[in-house]
Design a protein around this motif. Structure first.
Motif, mmCIF file in Angstrom:
data_model
loop_
_atom_site.group_PDB
_atom_site.id
_atom_site.type_symbol
_atom_site.label_atom_id
_atom_site.label_comp_id
_atom_site.label_asym_id
_atom_site.label_seq_id
_atom_site.Cartn_x
_atom_site.Cartn_y
_atom_site.Cartn_z
ATOM 1 N N PHE A 14 33.035 8.123 -35.432
ATOM 2 C CA PHE A 14 33.613 9.467 -35.527
ATOM 3 C C PHE A 14 32.628 10.514 -35.023
ATOM 4 C CE2 PHE A 14 33.860 13.443 -37.891
ATOM 5 C CZ PHE A 14 35.153 13.835 -37.617
ATOM 6 N N LEU A 15 31.337 10.368 -35.431
ATOM 7 C CA LEU A 15 30.340 11.346 -35.031
ATOM 8 C C LEU A 15 30.135 11.349 -33.528
ATOM 9 C CD1 LEU A 15 27.649 10.803 -37.792
ATOM 10 C CD2 LEU A 15 29.340 12.619 -37.641
ATOM 11 N N ARG A 16 30.071 10.161 -32.922
ATOM 12 C CA ARG A 16 29.869 10.089 -31.481
ATOM 13 C C ARG A 16 31.036 10.722 -30.730
ATOM 14 N NH1 ARG A 16 27.959 4.811 -32.685
ATOM 15 N NH2 ARG A 16 29.996 3.932 -32.161
ATOM 16 N N ILE A 42 21.476 21.302 -35.006
ATOM 17 C CA ILE A 42 20.269 20.611 -34.567
ATOM 18 C C ILE A 42 19.563 20.013 -35.776
ATOM 19 C CG2 ILE A 42 19.992 22.189 -32.605
ATOM 20 C CD1 ILE A 42 17.680 23.504 -34.099
ATOM 21 N N VAL A 43 18.754 18.978 -35.525
ATOM 22 C CA VAL A 43 17.917 18.372 -36.551
ATOM 23 C C VAL A 43 16.468 18.708 -36.237
ATOM 24 C CG1 VAL A 43 17.143 16.214 -37.593
ATOM 25 C CG2 VAL A 43 19.557 16.519 -36.997
ATOM 26 N N VAL A 44 15.728 19.160 -37.251
ATOM 27 C CA VAL A 44 14.331 19.552 -37.078
ATOM 28 C C VAL A 44 13.465 18.658 -37.958
ATOM 29 C CG1 VAL A 44 12.687 21.460 -37.150
ATOM 30 C CG2 VAL A 44 15.117 21.934 -36.730
ATOM 31 N N ILE A 45 12.574 17.898 -37.330
ATOM 32 C CA ILE A 45 11.688 17.000 -38.069
ATOM 33 C C ILE A 45 10.304 17.631 -38.128
ATOM 34 C CG2 ILE A 45 10.681 14.694 -38.189
ATOM 35 C CD1 ILE A 45 13.086 13.650 -36.673
ATOM 36 N N ARG A 172 19.135 30.899 -35.942
ATOM 37 C CA ARG A 172 20.006 30.944 -34.762
ATOM 38 C C ARG A 172 20.897 29.711 -34.644
ATOM 39 N NH1 ARG A 172 17.468 32.297 -29.221
ATOM 40 N NH2 ARG A 172 15.953 30.653 -29.632
ATOM 41 N N TYR A 173 20.585 28.682 -35.411
ATOM 42 C CA TYR A 173 21.329 27.433 -35.339
ATOM 43 C C TYR A 173 21.656 26.949 -36.735
ATOM 44 C CZ TYR A 173 18.549 27.683 -31.057
ATOM 45 O OH TYR A 173 17.923 28.121 -29.922
ATOM 46 N N HIS A 174 22.572 26.000 -36.815
ATOM 47 C CA HIS A 174 22.834 25.311 -38.069
ATOM 48 C C HIS A 174 21.879 24.132 -38.118
ATOM 49 C CE1 HIS A 174 25.842 23.039 -40.844
ATOM 50 N NE2 HIS A 174 24.810 23.531 -41.501
ATOM 51 N N CYS A 175 20.878 24.215 -39.002
ATOM 52 C CA CYS A 175 19.752 23.282 -38.967
ATOM 53 C C CYS A 175 19.772 22.282 -40.123
ATOM 54 C CB CYS A 175 18.434 24.045 -39.023
ATOM 55 S SG CYS A 175 18.175 25.197 -37.666
ATOM 56 N N CYS A 176 19.377 21.077 -39.796
ATOM 57 C CA CYS A 176 19.071 20.054 -40.797
ATOM 58 C C CYS A 176 17.569 19.811 -40.719
ATOM 59 C CB CYS A 176 19.844 18.766 -40.492
ATOM 60 S SG CYS A 176 19.363 17.348 -41.508
ATOM 61 N N PHE A 177 16.841 20.196 -41.763
ATOM 62 C CA PHE A 177 15.391 20.048 -41.776
ATOM 63 C C PHE A 177 14.991 18.783 -42.529
ATOM 64 C CE2 PHE A 177 15.943 24.686 -41.467
ATOM 65 C CZ PHE A 177 15.118 24.971 -40.395
ATOM 66 N N GLN A 324 25.152 13.035 -43.362
ATOM 67 C CA GLN A 324 25.853 13.997 -44.212
ATOM 68 C C GLN A 324 25.911 15.363 -43.530
ATOM 69 O OE1 GLN A 324 27.495 13.485 -47.097
ATOM 70 N NE2 GLN A 324 28.140 15.641 -46.859
ATOM 71 N N PHE A 325 24.827 15.748 -42.879
ATOM 72 C CA PHE A 325 24.765 17.023 -42.161
ATOM 73 C C PHE A 325 25.828 17.082 -41.055
ATOM 74 C CE2 PHE A 325 22.815 19.012 -38.309
ATOM 75 C CZ PHE A 325 22.858 20.347 -38.714
#
Length: 328
Positions: A14-16, A42-45, A172-177, A324-325
């Motif tokens: 589904f995500l892809r 975006i994902v931020v590591i 500026r973005y919807h972030c997953c940290f 989940q994000f």
């Protein structure tokens, strides 16, 4: 791992298939000012140097998240000295596309404002191709410049003379940290060991060739600011004055100690900046890599292999966070 993917394969499919539409339709609730880019996910590591950010980014990018990586290390954006600057090797990249890694050269380092503009363009391009951007690196000034909706290059928000309230919570973005955390004593031991390994893997020869080609300088600019360059410059400058093997060894050991101490200080500064972001309200979700690093340093003393600990305690929790994000 097979059971994990069997259970969740429908969600990954589904995500892809729906990655880009989910970006376009989502609106971050905590942002009071909503520019057009707010809907980009975006994902931020994040984490201190040596904590395993690059390894985790590759693990995520190769586990069904259809990702590309944007380097956010201000030294690693520069060309050259790949061992000294600890750039991830082509082999370690595992075929994952990397952006802003060794792309620029010049007498000055890439600035936070440069990164804000260039990385935003790369993010837009990655998302337009229905892929997930992973922002990975230890330069928190770059991360803040990129993500903050209200960025003022003239204000150092990490300077403790400024109140923590000066850090913008509007992004500026919807972030997953994801914060890769390691207990300080374990991290310091690993950093010291890593410097030795880098020297044994060609860092000495790389710097010897660098100074033979570029000479010495009284100003540390551009890539010369990388830890290892000024310390070894002092070593190579004074090597000709050594008349015995013992003197050469003492000079080398002094430079090596300085590199290790400066690397330790860098990690401490990075951790303080990350803590300041957390205090300001940034939602950084922590994964603990302490036991994985401990096992990696002393493989004979661990009943469980370091790779298995890393998988259980770092990779799988991070995958759960990102999945989940993306489903939100």
């Amino acid at each position: 791992m097979r059971s994990f993917f069997h259970i969740h394969c429908k969600n990954f499919k589904f995500l892809r298939n729906n990655l880009c539409p989910s970006y376009v339709s989502y609106n971050i609730a905590t942002t009071t000012v909503a520019p057009l880019t707010t809907t980009k996910k975006i994902v931020v590591i994040m984490g201190a140097t040596g904590s395993g950010k690059s390894k985790l980014s590759i693990d995520l990018a190769t586990r069904g998240f259809n990702s590309e990586i944007i380097n956010s290390d201000k030294i690693q954006v520069s060309k050259g000295l790949d061992i000294t600057t600890n750039k991830i090797s082509i082999n370690e990249q595992s075929g994952v596309v990397h952006h802003l890694l060794g792309e620029f050269s010049g007498p000055e380092l890439f600035s936070p404002s440069d990164f804000r503009h260039t990385a935003d363009n790369r993010i837009t391009d990655i998302i337009n191709r229905r892929r997930l951007p992973l922002i990975v690196g230890g330069s928190n000034s770059f991360i803040y410049a990129l993500l903050s909706n209200q960025f003022n290059p003239g204000v150092d928000v990490f300077d403790e003379i400024n109140p923590v309230q000066c850090i913008s919570k509007e992004l500026r973005y919807h972030c997953c940290f994801i914060l890769v955390d390691v207990l300080t004593p374990v991290l310091n031991r690993y950093l010291f060991q890593r410097v030795d390994e880098m020297m044994n893997s060609g860092m000495y020869e790389e710097l010897e060739e660098f100074f033979a080609k570029n000479g010495f300088s009284d100003r540390n600019t551009g890539i010369r600011k990388a830890i290892g360059v000024p310390e070894m410059e002092g070593y190579f400058r004074n090597l000709k004055n050594c008349t015995t093997v013992q003197e050469k060894c003492r000079l080398y050991e002094a430079a090596l100690r300085e590199i290790k101490e400066n690397t330790k200080e860098l990690a401490e500064k990075q951790i303080r900046k990350i803590q300041r972001l957390r205090e300001s309200g940034w939602d950084l979700q922590k994964v603990d890599a302490t036991e994985a690093l401990r096992a990696k340093m002393t493989p004979g003393n661990s009943k469980i292999p370091a790779t298995e600990i890393w998988e259980r305690q770092v990779v799988l929790p991070s995958m759960k966070i990102v999945k989940q994000f993306l489903l939100e």
